[in-house]
Design a protein around this motif. Structure first.
Motif, mmCIF file in Angstrom:
data_model
loop_
_atom_site.group_PDB
_atom_site.id
_atom_site.type_symbol
_atom_site.label_atom_id
_atom_site.label_comp_id
_atom_site.label_asym_id
_atom_site.label_seq_id
_atom_site.Cartn_x
_atom_site.Cartn_y
_atom_site.Cartn_z
ATOM 1 N N ILE A 9 -0.404 -8.537 14.916
ATOM 2 C CA ILE A 9 -1.682 -7.882 15.248
ATOM 3 C C ILE A 9 -1.951 -6.837 14.173
ATOM 4 O O ILE A 9 -1.058 -6.045 13.841
ATOM 5 N N ILE A 10 -3.175 -6.850 13.632
ATOM 6 C CA ILE A 10 -3.619 -5.708 12.822
ATOM 7 C C ILE A 10 -4.265 -4.748 13.822
ATOM 8 O O ILE A 10 -5.231 -5.099 14.507
ATOM 9 N N LYS A 11 -3.675 -3.584 13.959
ATOM 10 C CA LYS A 11 -4.003 -2.668 15.060
ATOM 11 C C LYS A 11 -5.343 -1.954 14.877
ATOM 12 O O LYS A 11 -5.882 -1.892 13.759
ATOM 13 N N PRO A 12 -5.884 -1.382 15.985
ATOM 14 C CA PRO A 12 -7.224 -0.776 15.933
ATOM 15 C C PRO A 12 -7.418 0.263 14.830
ATOM 16 O O PRO A 12 -8.478 0.304 14.207
ATOM 17 N N ASN A 13 -6.416 1.072 14.560
ATOM 18 C CA ASN A 13 -6.613 2.112 13.536
ATOM 19 C C ASN A 13 -6.844 1.494 12.164
ATOM 20 O O ASN A 13 -7.681 1.963 11.388
ATOM 21 N N ALA A 14 -6.117 0.422 11.877
ATOM 22 C CA ALA A 14 -6.236 -0.227 10.572
ATOM 23 C C ALA A 14 -7.563 -0.975 10.456
ATOM 24 O O ALA A 14 -8.203 -0.953 9.393
ATOM 25 N N VAL A 15 -7.994 -1.622 11.540
ATOM 26 C CA VAL A 15 -9.278 -2.333 11.510
ATOM 27 C C VAL A 15 -10.416 -1.325 11.342
ATOM 28 O O VAL A 15 -11.313 -1.497 10.507
ATOM 29 N N GLY A 18 -10.977 -0.041 7.831
ATOM 30 C CA GLY A 18 -11.239 -1.018 6.770
ATOM 31 C C GLY A 18 -10.003 -1.526 6.058
ATOM 32 O O GLY A 18 -10.085 -1.994 4.912
ATOM 33 N N LYS A 19 -8.850 -1.456 6.718
ATOM 34 C CA LYS A 19 -7.610 -1.872 6.062
ATOM 35 C C LYS A 19 -7.202 -3.321 6.366
ATOM 36 O O LYS A 19 -6.188 -3.800 5.839
ATOM 37 N N ALA A 20 -7.985 -4.005 7.210
ATOM 38 C CA ALA A 20 -7.596 -5.389 7.561
ATOM 39 C C ALA A 20 -7.553 -6.272 6.307
ATOM 40 O O ALA A 20 -6.621 -7.074 6.146
ATOM 41 N N GLY A 21 -8.530 -6.108 5.429
ATOM 42 C CA GLY A 21 -8.573 -6.925 4.205
ATOM 43 C C GLY A 21 -7.353 -6.719 3.330
ATOM 44 O O GLY A 21 -6.643 -7.672 2.991
ATOM 45 N N PRO A 22 -7.065 -5.466 2.927
ATOM 46 C CA PRO A 22 -5.870 -5.220 2.119
ATOM 47 C C PRO A 22 -4.575 -5.690 2.797
ATOM 48 O O PRO A 22 -3.671 -6.185 2.118
ATOM 49 N N ILE A 23 -4.476 -5.538 4.111
ATOM 50 C CA ILE A 23 -3.262 -5.977 4.818
ATOM 51 C C ILE A 23 -3.157 -7.502 4.766
ATOM 52 O O ILE A 23 -2.086 -8.058 4.482
ATOM 53 N N LEU A 24 -4.277 -8.185 4.999
ATOM 54 C CA LEU A 24 -4.262 -9.656 4.925
ATOM 55 C C LEU A 24 -3.900 -10.129 3.519
ATOM 56 O O LEU A 24 -3.184 -11.124 3.359
ATOM 57 N N GLY A 70 -10.172 -0.531 20.485
ATOM 58 C CA GLY A 70 -11.093 -1.133 19.522
ATOM 59 C C GLY A 70 -10.609 -2.517 19.148
ATOM 60 O O GLY A 70 -9.510 -2.931 19.557
ATOM 61 N N PRO A 71 -11.412 -3.252 18.360
ATOM 62 C CA PRO A 71 -11.021 -4.608 17.996
ATOM 63 C C PRO A 71 -9.775 -4.654 17.115
ATOM 64 O O PRO A 71 -9.517 -3.721 16.340
ATOM 65 N N VAL A 72 -9.044 -5.740 17.268
ATOM 66 C CA VAL A 72 -7.846 -5.998 16.456
ATOM 67 C C VAL A 72 -7.958 -7.416 15.897
ATOM 68 O O VAL A 72 -8.767 -8.207 16.380
ATOM 69 N N PHE A 73 -7.161 -7.715 14.878
ATOM 70 C CA PHE A 73 -7.009 -9.097 14.419
ATOM 71 C C PHE A 73 -5.673 -9.589 14.966
ATOM 72 O O PHE A 73 -4.641 -8.953 14.728
#
Ligand code: CMP
Length: 139
Positions: A9-15, A18-24, A70-73
């Protein structure tokens, strides 16, 4: 034999930041293949159920409130020895103890807001994947 999948899970704070992209990108560069992924906002009840193994712990209420804030991936990742290799990539649960260059070292802001979740066993990787994905949602 070690399992071929892990769940993350990419957690709410990271989403939210705007960190979901760099993490992916880091997950991709490390050779993990995304075989299922979606963006969801968990209800409090879903978060309680997902983290039920932690029920009764001091951080449980705060954790489930945060995870439903909030939303997560959510995603299933394929890699040889996936659980262990992914845990190396993300680093220790407590970002203060995470190795340099790990996802949590780079993106976590606290133990709770530690940017990503990764399964801790093959058994939990299966349980957590089944929690969010049907068979037809996996590629
Ligand atoms: P995660 O990999 O999502 O699995 C359970 C989560 O509980 C963990 O990451 C942390 O975010 C959180 N957690 C574990 N231990 C603590 C703690 N001592 N204080 C606050 N949160 C914790």
């Amino acid at each position: 034999m070690n399992g071929a999948i892990t769940f993350s899970i990419i957690k709410p704070n990271a989403v939210r930041t705007g960190k979901a992209g760099p993490i992916l990108a880091m997950i991709n560069e490390a050779g993990f293949e995304v075989i299922a992924m979606k963006m969801v906002r968990m209800t409090l009840e879903q978060a309680e159920s997902f983290y039920e193994v932690h029920k009764g712990k001091s951080f449980f209420d705060s954790l489930v409130e945060f995870m439903s804030s909030g939303p997560v991936f959510v995603m299933i990742l394929r890699h040889e020895n996936a659980v262990e290799e992914f845990r190396k990539l993300i680093g220790a649960t407590d970002p203060a103890k995470a190795e340099p260059g790990t996802i949590r070292k780079l993106f976590a802001i606290s133990v709770q807001m530690n940017a990503v979740h990764g399964s801790d066993s093959d058994e939990n990787a299966q349980r957590e994947s089944d929690f969010f994905f049907t068979t037809s949602e996996r590629y």
